[in-house]
Design an enzyme around this catalytic site. Structure first.
Site, PDB file in Angstrom:
ATOM      1  CG  HIS A  75      -1.945   0.989   1.343  1.00  0.00           C
ATOM      2  ND1 HIS A  75      -1.683   2.303   1.683  1.00  0.00           N
ATOM      3  CD2 HIS A  75      -3.292   0.900   1.162  1.00  0.00           C
ATOM      4  CE1 HIS A  75      -2.824   2.972   1.706  1.00  0.00           C
ATOM      5  NE2 HIS A  75      -3.814   2.160   1.387  1.00  0.00           N
ATOM      6  CD  GLN A 115      -6.828  -4.670   3.979  1.00  0.00           C
ATOM      7  OE1 GLN A 115      -7.812  -5.382   4.161  1.00  0.00           O
ATOM      8  NE2 GLN A 115      -6.934  -3.365   3.744  1.00  0.00           N
ATOM      9  CE  LYS A 175      -7.391  -0.500   6.139  1.00  0.00           C
ATOM     10  NZ  LYS A 175      -8.316  -0.005   5.118  1.00  0.00           N
ATOM     11  CG  ASP A 221       0.253  -2.449   6.217  1.00  0.00           C
ATOM     12  OD1 ASP A 221      -0.670  -2.601   7.041  1.00  0.00           O
ATOM     13  OD2 ASP A 221       0.112  -1.803   5.164  1.00  0.00           O
ATOM     14  CB  CYS A 227      -3.643   3.193  -1.643  1.00  0.00           C
ATOM     15  SG  CYS A 227      -4.760   4.562  -1.308  1.00  0.00           S
TER      16      CYS A 227
END
Length: 414
Positions: A131, A211, A234, A208, A372
């Site tokens: 991202h 997700q 999220k 990261d 993104c």
């Protein structure tokens, strides 16, 4: 009840779970809402909405700055959310910096850890599937330090080329930053193995987890990274919430990123004594009500069981992948070995934005664009894709309605 529950655990009534999400009851353009954009932001159960509302109605005060009852209640609720999140991630609460989300967390590492350490000749390794939030901060830091960036590429299926990645990890590399789960392809990277290989070479790692945290059980201690970033919205929590986990030795060595109230022990014009980590990175009044809501979201997800959530979403993904594969002219991007419930696709002859706009008129909320992830779009030679991202509160019937809507729109665009 649903078979998409982990064997040996109590069955989950997914229809009852769905009723916990008020927004899913509404219509758009006169059609029942089908929300397939959870990779963008997760919907909020009533428990989260009510917890946030209750804080403002009954407990609103600033944290750590008052001895009165409301101040004590606010502080306990805020720090309670830190404790819940630490347990959820299997980390120590005093290694968890609460912040506005993954973007802030990565920038904190970039400017507080990397900027003082990197120099000309040093290298940062990223992957093709990152991202922008895990690309741009490193470009800015590289530009200021003289460091350079290398990119690990993908194979034909959309998995990381691990052999190629490991060849990039030469002695000049100081940091490897990568996503746990791709927000475009759904690729689940073997972060535990990758971090182990980086650690053997003395390379720090940042993962990261935006997700990953909403969709699968997490054990950051087992992953073995140096930094892990998450975003609360999220995870069915409020916007403006998230966290950075970092090894204690890093937090103690890193200088503050922002200055102001709350991150200090004593201020004199001759100099300032900073607070202990993680508080020295939490300047100013935080999003207290948001973190109260995030604490409620963690309670909600934990009660369902993250393994059950993952199983439910995998069942929905399998159904959607099979159904979409039968649509004439539809191309799905990526078929990685392990995949989260994210499907990026295009339909022959239809621009992604046109397709998404027409699907919206059928009640279908999906994402279109570059997500993104410009470098990943360039890899596939496209300007944009459509993305359907599913969550545990979605249904098999919604998948069927979605595929029917695509068939209808495809004929309109033919």
């Amino acid at each position: 009840m649903s078979a998409s529950t982990v064997p040996g655990t109590p069955a989950v009534d997914w229809a009852a779970v769905r009723r916990d999400f008020p927004v899913l009851e509404r219509e758009v353009h006169g059609k029942p809402l089908v929300y397939f954009d959870s990779a963008n932001t997760g919907q909020k159960p009533s428990a989260v909405i009510e917890a946030t509302d209750d804080f403002y109605r009954r407990h609103n005060a600033n944290v750590s700055r008052a001895v009165h009852a409301l101040g004590t209640e606010a502080t306990e609720a805020y720090e309670g959310a830190r404790g819940k999140l630490a347990k959820f991630l299997n980390v120590r609460a005093d290694e968890l910096v609460l912040c506005s989300g993954t973007t802030f967390a990565i920038n904190l590492v970039a400017y507080s850890w990397a900027l003082p350490r990197l120099k000309p000749g040093d290298v940062i390794v990223l992957t093709r599937m990152e991202h922008h939030a895990n690309i741009v901060p490193w470009q800015l830091v590289a530009g200021r330090t003289g460091a350079t960036i290398r990119v690990a590429e993908l194979d034909a299926r959309g998995d990381l080329d691990l052999d190629g990645l490991y060849r990039l990890l030469t002695p000049e590399v100081k940091l490897l930053a990568l996503t746990h789960v791709s927000n475009v392809l759904g690729t689940v990277n073997p972060v535990r193995e990758i971090c182990r290989e980086a650690r053997r070479r003395g390379i720090a790692t940042l993962v990261d987890g935006s997700q990953a945290a909403p969709h699968r059980p997490l054990d950051i201690a087992a992953i073995g990274c140096d930094f892990y970033a998450i975003t609360g919205h999220k995870m069915s929590g409020p916007t403006g919430t998230g966290a950075l986990w970092a090894r204690r030795e890093h937090l103690e060595a890193m200088p503050p990123f922002l200055g102001g109230g709350e991150m200090i022990k004593e201020v004199r014009f001759e100099g300032t004594v900073f607070n202990d980590a993680p508080h020295k990175f939490e300047a100013g009044t935080p999003n207290i009500a948001g973190f109260v809501g995030l604490g409620a979201a963690i309670d909600y997800l934990s009660a369902l069981g993250m393994a059950n959530i993952e199983a439910r979403e995998q069942a929905l993904l399998a159904h959607a992948t099979e159904a979409l594969s039968g649509v004439e002219g539809l191309r799905i991007f990526g078929a990685p070995a392990e995949k989260a419930a994210v499907i990026s696709f295009l339909v022959e002859g239809a621009h992604a934005h046109d397709l998404a706009t027409l699907l919206d008129l059928e009640g279908m909320a999906i994402r279109s664009g570059h997500h993104c992830a410009h470098p990943l779009m360039q890899h596939f030679g496209v300007a944009a894709t459509c993305r359907a991202s599913l969550a545990f509160y979605n249904t098999h019937d919604e998948v069927d309605a979605f595929v029917a809507a695509i068939e209808k729109v495809r004929k309109l665009l033919a």
